[in-house]
Design an enzyme around this catalytic site. Sequence first.
Site, PDB file in Angstrom:
ATOM      1  N   ARG A   1      13.447   4.132  12.403  1.00  0.00           N
ATOM      2  CA  ARG A   1      12.146   4.812  12.454  1.00  0.00           C
ATOM      3  C   ARG A   1      11.352   4.365  13.686  1.00  0.00           C
ATOM      4  O   ARG A   1      11.937   3.829  14.629  1.00  0.00           O
ATOM      5  CB  ARG A   1      11.411   4.565  11.128  1.00  0.00           C
ATOM      6  CG  ARG A   1      12.193   5.090   9.918  1.00  0.00           C
ATOM      7  CD  ARG A   1      11.458   4.903   8.619  1.00  0.00           C
ATOM      8  NE  ARG A   1      10.240   5.702   8.568  1.00  0.00           N
ATOM      9  CZ  ARG A   1       9.319   5.596   7.604  1.00  0.00           C
ATOM     10  NH1 ARG A   1       9.509   4.741   6.607  1.00  0.00           N
ATOM     11  NH2 ARG A   1       8.236   6.342   7.632  1.00  0.00           N
TER      12      ARG A   1
ATOM     13  N   PRO B   1       0.789  -1.229   0.000  1.00  0.00           N
ATOM     14  CA  PRO B   1       0.000   0.000   0.000  1.00  0.00           C
ATOM     15  C   PRO B   1       0.821   1.280   0.000  1.00  0.00           C
ATOM     16  O   PRO B   1       1.854   1.371   0.667  1.00  0.00           O
ATOM     17  CB  PRO B   1      -0.833  -0.102   1.289  1.00  0.00           C
ATOM     18  CG  PRO B   1      -0.214  -1.198   2.077  1.00  0.00           C
ATOM     19  CD  PRO B   1       0.487  -2.104   1.129  1.00  0.00           C
TER      20      PRO B   1
ATOM     21  N   ASP C   1       1.827 -16.121   5.519  1.00  0.00           N
ATOM     22  CA  ASP C   1       1.330 -17.462   5.191  1.00  0.00           C
ATOM     23  C   ASP C   1       1.401 -17.717   3.683  1.00  0.00           C
ATOM     24  O   ASP C   1       1.783 -18.809   3.244  1.00  0.00           O
ATOM     25  CB  ASP C   1      -0.113 -17.636   5.667  1.00  0.00           C
ATOM     26  CG  ASP C   1      -0.227 -17.794   7.184  1.00  0.00           C
ATOM     27  OD1 ASP C   1       0.808 -18.044   7.838  1.00  0.00           O
ATOM     28  OD2 ASP C   1      -1.351 -17.670   7.709  1.00  0.00           O
TER      29      ASP C   1
ATOM     30  N   HIS D   1       4.281  -5.037   8.829  1.00  0.00           N
ATOM     31  CA  HIS D   1       4.228  -5.012  10.296  1.00  0.00           C
ATOM     32  C   HIS D   1       2.921  -5.578  10.845  1.00  0.00           C
ATOM     33  O   HIS D   1       2.739  -5.605  12.059  1.00  0.00           O
ATOM     34  CB  HIS D   1       4.413  -3.562  10.777  1.00  0.00           C
ATOM     35  CG  HIS D   1       5.458  -2.812  10.016  1.00  0.00           C
ATOM     36  ND1 HIS D   1       6.783  -3.183  10.029  1.00  0.00           N
ATOM     37  CD2 HIS D   1       5.382  -1.738   9.174  1.00  0.00           C
ATOM     38  CE1 HIS D   1       7.470  -2.364   9.241  1.00  0.00           C
ATOM     39  NE2 HIS D   1       6.646  -1.482   8.709  1.00  0.00           N
TER      40      HIS D   1
ATOM     41  N   ARG E   1       7.681  -0.102  13.361  1.00  0.00           N
ATOM     42  CA  ARG E   1       8.231  -0.563  12.067  1.00  0.00           C
ATOM     43  C   ARG E   1       9.379  -1.551  12.257  1.00  0.00           C
ATOM     44  O   ARG E   1       9.959  -2.037  11.288  1.00  0.00           O
ATOM     45  CB  ARG E   1       8.728   0.634  11.242  1.00  0.00           C
ATOM     46  CG  ARG E   1       7.625   1.597  10.848  1.00  0.00           C
ATOM     47  CD  ARG E   1       8.145   2.670   9.911  1.00  0.00           C
ATOM     48  NE  ARG E   1       7.299   3.836   9.949  1.00  0.00           N
ATOM     49  CZ  ARG E   1       6.181   3.999   9.240  1.00  0.00           C
ATOM     50  NH1 ARG E   1       5.803   3.071   8.396  1.00  0.00           N
ATOM     51  NH2 ARG E   1       5.461   5.099   9.362  1.00  0.00           N
TER      52      ARG E   1
ATOM     53  N   GLU F   1      12.991  -9.526   1.083  1.00  0.00           N
ATOM     54  CA  GLU F   1      12.168  -8.425   1.605  1.00  0.00           C
ATOM     55  C   GLU F   1      12.970  -7.135   1.445  1.00  0.00           C
ATOM     56  O   GLU F   1      14.150  -7.087   1.803  1.00  0.00           O
ATOM     57  CB  GLU F   1      11.883  -8.700   3.092  1.00  0.00           C
ATOM     58  CG  GLU F   1      11.101  -7.617   3.795  1.00  0.00           C
ATOM     59  CD  GLU F   1      10.899  -7.951   5.288  1.00  0.00           C
ATOM     60  OE1 GLU F   1      11.170  -9.107   5.702  1.00  0.00           O
ATOM     61  OE2 GLU F   1      10.498  -7.039   6.016  1.00  0.00           O
TER      62      GLU F   1
ATOM     63  N   ILE G   1      12.604   0.557   1.371  1.00  0.00           N
ATOM     64  CA  ILE G   1      13.335   1.712   0.857  1.00  0.00           C
ATOM     65  C   ILE G   1      14.022   2.450   2.004  1.00  0.00           C
ATOM     66  O   ILE G   1      15.189   2.821   1.926  1.00  0.00           O
ATOM     67  CB  ILE G   1      12.360   2.646   0.104  1.00  0.00           C
ATOM     68  CG1 ILE G   1      11.742   1.899  -1.081  1.00  0.00           C
ATOM     69  CG2 ILE G   1      13.072   3.920  -0.354  1.00  0.00           C
ATOM     70  CD1 ILE G   1      10.500   2.577  -1.658  1.00  0.00           C
ATOM     71  N   SER G   2      13.272   2.673   3.067  1.00  0.00           N
ATOM     72  CA  SER G   2      13.818   3.374   4.231  1.00  0.00           C
ATOM     73  C   SER G   2      14.421   2.365   5.203  1.00  0.00           C
ATOM     74  O   SER G   2      14.127   1.164   5.130  1.00  0.00           O
ATOM     75  CB  SER G   2      12.709   4.173   4.930  1.00  0.00           C
ATOM     76  OG  SER G   2      11.727   3.295   5.468  1.00  0.00           O
TER      77      SER G   2
ATOM     78  N   ARG H   1       5.417  11.847  -3.211  1.00  0.00           N
ATOM     79  CA  ARG H   1       5.197  12.339  -1.841  1.00  0.00           C
ATOM     80  C   ARG H   1       6.381  11.914  -0.973  1.00  0.00           C
ATOM     81  O   ARG H   1       7.020  10.913  -1.244  1.00  0.00           O
ATOM     82  CB  ARG H   1       3.926  11.722  -1.227  1.00  0.00           C
ATOM     83  CG  ARG H   1       2.634  12.088  -1.917  1.00  0.00           C
ATOM     84  CD  ARG H   1       2.086  13.417  -1.413  1.00  0.00           C
ATOM     85  NE  ARG H   1       0.791  13.731  -2.005  1.00  0.00           N
ATOM     86  CZ  ARG H   1       0.598  14.201  -3.221  1.00  0.00           C
ATOM     87  NH1 ARG H   1       1.633  14.421  -4.012  1.00  0.00           N
ATOM     88  NH2 ARG H   1      -0.624  14.456  -3.664  1.00  0.00           N
TER      89      ARG H   1
ATOM     90  N   TYR I   1      11.509   8.663   0.886  1.00  0.00           N
ATOM     91  CA  TYR I   1      11.452   7.608  -0.139  1.00  0.00           C
ATOM     92  C   TYR I   1      12.126   7.987  -1.467  1.00  0.00           C
ATOM     93  O   TYR I   1      12.187   7.159  -2.370  1.00  0.00           O
ATOM     94  CB  TYR I   1       9.981   7.218  -0.386  1.00  0.00           C
ATOM     95  CG  TYR I   1       9.308   6.684   0.863  1.00  0.00           C
ATOM     96  CD1 TYR I   1       9.721   5.486   1.433  1.00  0.00           C
ATOM     97  CD2 TYR I   1       8.289   7.391   1.495  1.00  0.00           C
ATOM     98  CE1 TYR I   1       9.126   4.995   2.585  1.00  0.00           C
ATOM     99  CE2 TYR I   1       7.684   6.913   2.653  1.00  0.00           C
ATOM    100  CZ  TYR I   1       8.110   5.715   3.194  1.00  0.00           C
ATOM    101  OH  TYR I   1       7.531   5.232   4.335  1.00  0.00           O
TER     102      TYR I   1
ATOM    103  N   ALA J   1       3.248  -1.083   4.723  1.00  0.00           N
ATOM    104  CA  ALA J   1       2.837  -1.202   6.121  1.00  0.00           C
ATOM    105  C   ALA J   1       2.326  -2.598   6.466  1.00  0.00           C
ATOM    106  O   ALA J   1       2.312  -2.973   7.652  1.00  0.00           O
ATOM    107  CB  ALA J   1       1.772  -0.155   6.433  1.00  0.00           C
TER     108      ALA J   1
END
Length: 148
Positions: free
Chosen positions: A108, A11, A88, A81, A112, A99, A102-103, A19, A24, A78
């Site tokens: 943070r 998402p 699964d 987390h 996270r 996995e 970017i950040s 943005r 990012y 998100a």
Amino acid sequence: MSRTIYILNGPNLNLLGQRQPEIYGYDTLDDVRQRCAQLAEGKGFSVDLFQSNHEGVIIDTIHEARSAACGIVINPGAFTHTSVAILDALNTFEGPVIECHISNVHKREAFRHHSYVSLRADGVLAGFGVEGYELAVRRICSVVSAGG
Ligand code: CA2
């Protein structure tokens, strides 16, 4: 056997480059797609990049990857987390899973710092900006070419 690497994005990542560039960066997902495609093609692979804001769609795409992909790069956003369901689904995939964040999630907020997906991931990248996707694709090419 498939030579296609799935690059899955969760998402809000459709807004990449539009943005919060201080977190990012300025590159878009289309830039990521192009760079990863070029890298993969040089190694005899191809990439398919997907993005969805919907958990079920991401799960359906992981199921599709079971027969269509040799490896998965996933930035679950998100859902990293929160989602046991994505974990699964990844557990049903037999190839390498990387996995990619970017950040640097560890620099943070505390929420996270935990990832359900890391329980399945063969490698985790965080804080390399969008270059992380290329590093992840490079790794999957090496692991698949080496036969496992
Ligand atoms: O650092 C990452 O890649 C994250 O997976 C990004 C997620 C965040 O929830 C994770 O904790 C870490 C957020 C993705 C939001 O994407 C945006 C991109 C550009 C502009 C706004 C949001």
